[in-house]
Scaffold this motif. Structure first.
Motif, PDB file in Angstrom:
ATOM      1  N   ASP A  73     -41.824  10.537 -17.252  1.00  0.00           N
ATOM      2  CA  ASP A  73     -42.507  10.805 -15.982  1.00  0.00           C
ATOM      3  C   ASP A  73     -43.988  10.424 -16.010  1.00  0.00           C
ATOM      4  N   VAL A  74     -44.568  10.252 -17.188  1.00  0.00           N
ATOM      5  CA  VAL A  74     -46.007   9.968 -17.291  1.00  0.00           C
ATOM      6  C   VAL A  74     -46.252   8.524 -17.748  1.00  0.00           C
ATOM      7  N   ARG A  75     -45.344   7.661 -17.419  1.00  0.00           N
ATOM      8  CA  ARG A  75     -45.432   6.264 -17.854  1.00  0.00           C
ATOM      9  C   ARG A  75     -46.681   5.568 -17.318  1.00  0.00           C
ATOM     10  N   LYS A  76     -47.064   5.847 -16.085  1.00  0.00           N
ATOM     11  CA  LYS A  76     -48.264   5.226 -15.512  1.00  0.00           C
ATOM     12  C   LYS A  76     -49.510   5.680 -16.258  1.00  0.00           C
ATOM     13  N   ASP A  77     -49.585   6.968 -16.565  1.00  0.00           N
ATOM     14  CA  ASP A  77     -50.726   7.487 -17.326  1.00  0.00           C
ATOM     15  C   ASP A  77     -50.783   6.850 -18.714  1.00  0.00           C
ATOM     16  N   CYS A  78     -49.640   6.679 -19.318  1.00  0.00           N
ATOM     17  CA  CYS A  78     -49.548   6.052 -20.634  1.00  0.00           C
ATOM     18  C   CYS A  78     -50.043   4.608 -20.577  1.00  0.00           C
ATOM     19  N   LEU A  79     -49.637   3.881 -19.554  1.00  0.00           N
ATOM     20  CA  LEU A  79     -50.067   2.499 -19.398  1.00  0.00           C
ATOM     21  C   LEU A  79     -51.575   2.416 -19.191  1.00  0.00           C
ATOM     22  N   SER A  84     -56.818   0.946 -21.840  1.00  0.00           N
ATOM     23  CA  SER A  84     -58.223   1.242 -22.129  1.00  0.00           C
ATOM     24  C   SER A  84     -58.609   0.838 -23.555  1.00  0.00           C
ATOM     25  N   PHE A  85     -57.618   0.490 -24.375  1.00  0.00           N
ATOM     26  CA  PHE A  85     -57.859   0.034 -25.742  1.00  0.00           C
ATOM     27  C   PHE A  85     -57.673  -1.476 -25.824  1.00  0.00           C
ATOM     28  N   PRO A  86     -58.344  -2.124 -26.748  1.00  0.00           N
ATOM     29  CA  PRO A  86     -58.089  -3.549 -26.958  1.00  0.00           C
ATOM     30  C   PRO A  86     -56.651  -3.730 -27.456  1.00  0.00           C
ATOM     31  N   PRO A  87     -55.885  -4.624 -26.876  1.00  0.00           N
ATOM     32  CA  PRO A  87     -54.490  -4.808 -27.299  1.00  0.00           C
ATOM     33  C   PRO A  87     -54.353  -5.126 -28.785  1.00  0.00           C
ATOM     34  N   SER A  88     -55.355  -5.751 -29.367  1.00  0.00           N
ATOM     35  CA  SER A  88     -55.275  -6.096 -30.794  1.00  0.00           C
ATOM     36  C   SER A  88     -55.295  -4.855 -31.680  1.00  0.00           C
ATOM     37  N   ASP A  89     -55.762  -3.731 -31.155  1.00  0.00           N
ATOM     38  CA  ASP A  89     -55.807  -2.493 -31.928  1.00  0.00           C
ATOM     39  C   ASP A  89     -54.554  -1.639 -31.755  1.00  0.00           C
ATOM     40  N   LEU A  90     -53.663  -2.024 -30.872  1.00  0.00           N
ATOM     41  CA  LEU A  90     -52.468  -1.225 -30.609  1.00  0.00           C
ATOM     42  C   LEU A  90     -51.267  -1.766 -31.367  1.00  0.00           C
ATOM     43  N   HIS A  91     -50.377  -0.886 -31.714  1.00  0.00           N
ATOM     44  CA  HIS A  91     -49.067  -1.296 -32.209  1.00  0.00           C
ATOM     45  C   HIS A  91     -48.047  -0.331 -31.636  1.00  0.00           C
ATOM     46  N   GLY A  92     -46.808  -0.693 -31.713  1.00  0.00           N
ATOM     47  CA  GLY A  92     -45.768   0.153 -31.144  1.00  0.00           C
ATOM     48  C   GLY A  92     -45.551  -0.163 -29.676  1.00  0.00           C
ATOM     49  N   VAL A  93     -44.912   0.763 -28.999  1.00  0.00           N
ATOM     50  CA  VAL A  93     -44.575   0.596 -27.583  1.00  0.00           C
ATOM     51  C   VAL A  93     -45.319   1.642 -26.766  1.00  0.00           C
ATOM     52  N   TRP A  94     -46.017   1.181 -25.749  1.00  0.00           N
ATOM     53  CA  TRP A  94     -46.769   2.037 -24.830  1.00  0.00           C
ATOM     54  C   TRP A  94     -46.257   1.751 -23.423  1.00  0.00           C
ATOM     55  N   ALA A  95     -45.765   2.743 -22.745  1.00  0.00           N
ATOM     56  CA  ALA A  95     -45.253   2.597 -21.373  1.00  0.00           C
ATOM     57  C   ALA A  95     -44.199   1.500 -21.292  1.00  0.00           C
ATOM     58  N   LEU A  97     -44.144  -1.253 -23.069  1.00  0.00           N
ATOM     59  CA  LEU A  97     -44.699  -2.575 -23.349  1.00  0.00           C
ATOM     60  C   LEU A  97     -45.175  -2.679 -24.796  1.00  0.00           C
ATOM     61  N   THR A  98     -44.984  -3.851 -25.376  1.00  0.00           N
ATOM     62  CA  THR A  98     -45.486  -4.132 -26.713  1.00  0.00           C
ATOM     63  C   THR A  98     -46.962  -4.540 -26.606  1.00  0.00           C
ATOM     64  N   PRO A  99     -47.693  -4.600 -27.707  1.00  0.00           N
ATOM     65  CA  PRO A  99     -49.100  -5.009 -27.639  1.00  0.00           C
ATOM     66  C   PRO A  99     -49.309  -6.389 -26.994  1.00  0.00           C
ATOM     67  N   ARG A 100     -48.418  -7.314 -27.260  1.00  0.00           N
ATOM     68  CA  ARG A 100     -48.527  -8.630 -26.644  1.00  0.00           C
ATOM     69  C   ARG A 100     -48.364  -8.535 -25.129  1.00  0.00           C
ATOM     70  N   GLN A 101     -47.416  -7.716 -24.681  1.00  0.00           N
ATOM     71  CA  GLN A 101     -47.209  -7.518 -23.249  1.00  0.00           C
ATOM     72  C   GLN A 101     -48.372  -6.747 -22.624  1.00  0.00           C
ATOM     73  N   LEU A 102     -48.947  -5.813 -23.389  1.00  0.00           N
ATOM     74  CA  LEU A 102     -50.122  -5.088 -22.892  1.00  0.00           C
ATOM     75  C   LEU A 102     -51.302  -6.032 -22.700  1.00  0.00           C
ATOM     76  N   ALA A 103     -51.465  -7.001 -23.613  1.00  0.00           N
ATOM     77  CA  ALA A 103     -52.541  -7.989 -23.474  1.00  0.00           C
ATOM     78  C   ALA A 103     -52.340  -8.808 -22.206  1.00  0.00           C
ATOM     79  N   ALA A 104     -51.099  -9.211 -21.937  1.00  0.00           N
ATOM     80  CA  ALA A 104     -50.805  -9.975 -20.726  1.00  0.00           C
ATOM     81  C   ALA A 104     -51.045  -9.134 -19.473  1.00  0.00           C
ATOM     82  N   GLU A 105     -50.651  -7.869 -19.513  1.00  0.00           N
ATOM     83  CA  GLU A 105     -50.855  -6.963 -18.368  1.00  0.00           C
ATOM     84  C   GLU A 105     -52.340  -6.730 -18.132  1.00  0.00           C
ATOM     85  N   SER A 106     -53.088  -6.588 -19.209  1.00  0.00           N
ATOM     86  CA  SER A 106     -54.532  -6.404 -19.104  1.00  0.00           C
ATOM     87  C   SER A 106     -55.184  -7.620 -18.457  1.00  0.00           C
TER      88      SER A 106
END
Length: 127
Positions: A73-79, A84-95, A97-106
């Motif tokens: 239910d909090v997927r939007k908040d998670c995204l 708010s973080f640089p995608p290069s610093d993230l790993h795993g799945v957030w909302a 999305l993978t870090p590569r997908q988060l970079a594209a979304e950003s």
């Protein structure tokens, strides 16, 4: 009601036990408050091994992690938090999305990371 005696180094005082407030219990969780972080209500809470594996090269966790995210239910908040973080610093799945997908979304949203990168933190600490 019984009084409780409490001894301190300098004096004694009587302490009245507090009564619990008479609040009705509700079967539903309370709505998010300004002091409650969205991650407490995340469906992945307590399942970090499924969302953020220790072995980065094993990608078999992604489909299970996305299945968990789809039910959340909090997927939007998670995204928003992840962006708010640089995608290069993230790993795993957030909302979902993978870090590569988060970079594209950003990039698609034109969002700049508001948090420091790990490299910036280390550079500051090593001055």
């Amino acid at each position: 009601m019984n009084h409780i005696r409490r001894l301190t180094k300098t004096h004694q005082k009587h302490i009245q036990p507090q009564q619990p407030p008479n609040t009705p219990t509700t079967p539903h969780p309370e709505p998010l408050s300004p002091t409650r972080h969205w991650s407490k209500d995340a469906f992945c809470s307590g399942k970090s091994e499924k969302m953020f594996p220790r072995e980065h090269k094993d990608l078999s966790y992604i489909s299970e992690a996305r299945r968990i995210c789809r039910q959340c239910d909090v997927r939007k908040d998670c995204l928003d938090y992840a962006l708010s973080f640089p995608p290069s610093d993230l790993h795993g799945v957030w909302a979902g999305l993978t870090p590569r997908q988060l970079a594209a979304e950003s990039s698609r949203r034109g969002v700049k990371a508001s948090k420091f990168t790990l490299a910036q933190v280390w550079a500051h600490l090593n001055r």
